[in-house]
Design a protein around this motif. Sequence first.
Motif, mmCIF file in Angstrom:
data_model
loop_
_atom_site.group_PDB
_atom_site.id
_atom_site.type_symbol
_atom_site.label_atom_id
_atom_site.label_comp_id
_atom_site.label_asym_id
_atom_site.label_seq_id
_atom_site.Cartn_x
_atom_site.Cartn_y
_atom_site.Cartn_z
ATOM 1 N N ILE A 150 -3.478 -3.035 -13.340
ATOM 2 C CA ILE A 150 -3.551 -1.589 -13.521
ATOM 3 C C ILE A 150 -4.617 -0.950 -12.644
ATOM 4 O O ILE A 150 -4.384 0.078 -12.005
ATOM 5 C CB ILE A 150 -3.822 -1.256 -15.007
ATOM 6 N N ASP A 151 -5.819 -1.566 -12.587
ATOM 7 C CA ASP A 151 -6.926 -0.859 -11.928
ATOM 8 C C ASP A 151 -7.096 -1.185 -10.445
ATOM 9 O O ASP A 151 -7.943 -0.597 -9.784
ATOM 10 C CB ASP A 151 -8.244 -1.071 -12.686
ATOM 11 N N THR A 152 -6.308 -2.109 -9.890
ATOM 12 C CA THR A 152 -6.335 -2.331 -8.444
ATOM 13 C C THR A 152 -5.778 -1.083 -7.759
ATOM 14 O O THR A 152 -4.700 -0.610 -8.124
ATOM 15 C CB THR A 152 -5.506 -3.563 -8.068
ATOM 16 N N PRO A 153 -6.488 -0.522 -6.777
ATOM 17 C CA PRO A 153 -6.086 0.778 -6.225
ATOM 18 C C PRO A 153 -4.665 0.829 -5.671
ATOM 19 O O PRO A 153 -3.935 1.783 -5.921
ATOM 20 C CB PRO A 153 -7.130 1.023 -5.132
ATOM 21 N N THR A 154 -4.280 -0.170 -4.887
ATOM 22 C CA THR A 154 -2.931 -0.201 -4.335
ATOM 23 C C THR A 154 -2.368 -1.611 -4.474
ATOM 24 O O THR A 154 -3.069 -2.598 -4.243
ATOM 25 C CB THR A 154 -2.903 0.207 -2.845
ATOM 26 N N VAL A 155 -1.091 -1.686 -4.822
ATOM 27 C CA VAL A 155 -0.465 -3.006 -4.987
ATOM 28 C C VAL A 155 0.883 -3.128 -4.292
ATOM 29 O O VAL A 155 1.352 -4.235 -4.044
ATOM 30 C CB VAL A 155 -0.284 -3.354 -6.484
ATOM 31 N N GLY A 156 1.536 -1.997 -3.976
ATOM 32 C CA GLY A 156 2.881 -2.074 -3.421
ATOM 33 C C GLY A 156 3.790 -2.820 -4.381
ATOM 34 O O GLY A 156 3.909 -2.477 -5.550
ATOM 35 N N PHE A 157 4.433 -3.862 -3.880
ATOM 36 C CA PHE A 157 5.191 -4.788 -4.723
ATOM 37 C C PHE A 157 4.453 -6.114 -4.710
ATOM 38 O O PHE A 157 4.219 -6.698 -3.655
ATOM 39 C CB PHE A 157 6.615 -4.976 -4.190
ATOM 40 N N THR A 158 4.060 -6.584 -5.877
ATOM 41 C CA THR A 158 3.245 -7.797 -5.967
ATOM 42 C C THR A 158 3.771 -8.707 -7.067
ATOM 43 O O THR A 158 4.127 -8.240 -8.148
ATOM 44 C CB THR A 158 1.774 -7.441 -6.261
ATOM 45 N N VAL A 159 3.793 -10.005 -6.784
ATOM 46 C CA VAL A 159 4.085 -11.029 -7.782
ATOM 47 C C VAL A 159 2.822 -11.850 -7.993
ATOM 48 O O VAL A 159 2.154 -12.240 -7.022
ATOM 49 C CB VAL A 159 5.232 -11.947 -7.338
ATOM 50 N N ALA A 160 2.457 -12.085 -9.244
ATOM 51 C CA ALA A 160 1.290 -12.910 -9.565
ATOM 52 C C ALA A 160 1.644 -13.811 -10.738
ATOM 53 O O ALA A 160 2.385 -13.410 -11.641
ATOM 54 C CB ALA A 160 0.085 -12.039 -9.923
ATOM 55 N N TYR A 161 1.125 -15.025 -10.718
ATOM 56 C CA TYR A 161 1.345 -15.932 -11.839
ATOM 57 C C TYR A 161 0.353 -15.629 -12.960
ATOM 58 O O TYR A 161 -0.835 -15.424 -12.705
ATOM 59 C CB TYR A 161 1.210 -17.390 -11.401
ATOM 60 N N GLY A 162 0.885 -15.638 -14.179
ATOM 61 C CA GLY A 162 0.045 -15.470 -15.357
ATOM 62 C C GLY A 162 -0.341 -16.826 -15.903
ATOM 63 O O GLY A 162 0.416 -17.442 -16.652
#
Length: 278
Positions: free
Chosen positions: A191-203
Amino acid sequence: MKKIVLTGAAGRLGSYLREPLSKMCDTLLSTDIVDDIGTLYEGETFVQADLAQMDEIKPLLEGADMVVHFGAIVDEAPFEQLWGPNFVGSYNIWEAGYRHGVRRIVYASSIHAVGMYPRREFIGTDVAHRPDGFYGLAKCFTEDLGRMYWEKRGLESVHLRILSAAQVNNPRALGTWLSYDDLIQLVTRAIDTPTVGFTVAYGVSNNDRCPVDNANASFLGYRPKDNAEEFAEKVLAEAPEADPTDPAQMCHGGPFASVDLGSSGLAQMNVVDDRKKS
């Protein structure tokens, strides 16, 4: 932020996200298909809604800055059961978000989007989809939906491929565990990262035996703190003998990789319902 919408608020993971999300905005609108989620936090409102019904979902997103989309059937099931909440529901969230000018959607994707990869392969966020069932297929669909809405319409999204956010009670979880504290940190960073575009991250937490590579998502600043190794001695002592011919033990998707299409994967697991009470 003025407003965040949380879907799946009555679910186990949603129960841990409600309080921290309520502190990040003036209004947290929590929604689920159930009729009650208990005592509301300061600044939180609740609206019962069906993800598969655009006329119920669209009004909820008006004025929202972001949507944290955790609502779905969270198990393998027949395609017809998953179609409404998991496929149509995702479309409704993205389309309603676009129409209302939502800036970003944070989505609970899953390891099951790539669940048929062998566990011996240390996979990154850029591997091709390889779902282990209809549930995983819905996650692939929504990841592709998110990429398309970013590239065609400028709607940002972060897709969190959660491995196993549940108590560590089996050998697989020594690598796949995502603690609730780390879940909250991951969603907060999305949420608080200024810009992400389209991002995939492992939880996944900071496990010694982690089977996935989050390097491509390191810019989010997610730095997990918990490690399932603290449970290793007890879990391994109680585990049955390993079977290298069992897809449930040899694939990233665990039991979901071994059950028939449409059959419950959770039924093969001992997931403790320890949802947070508000």
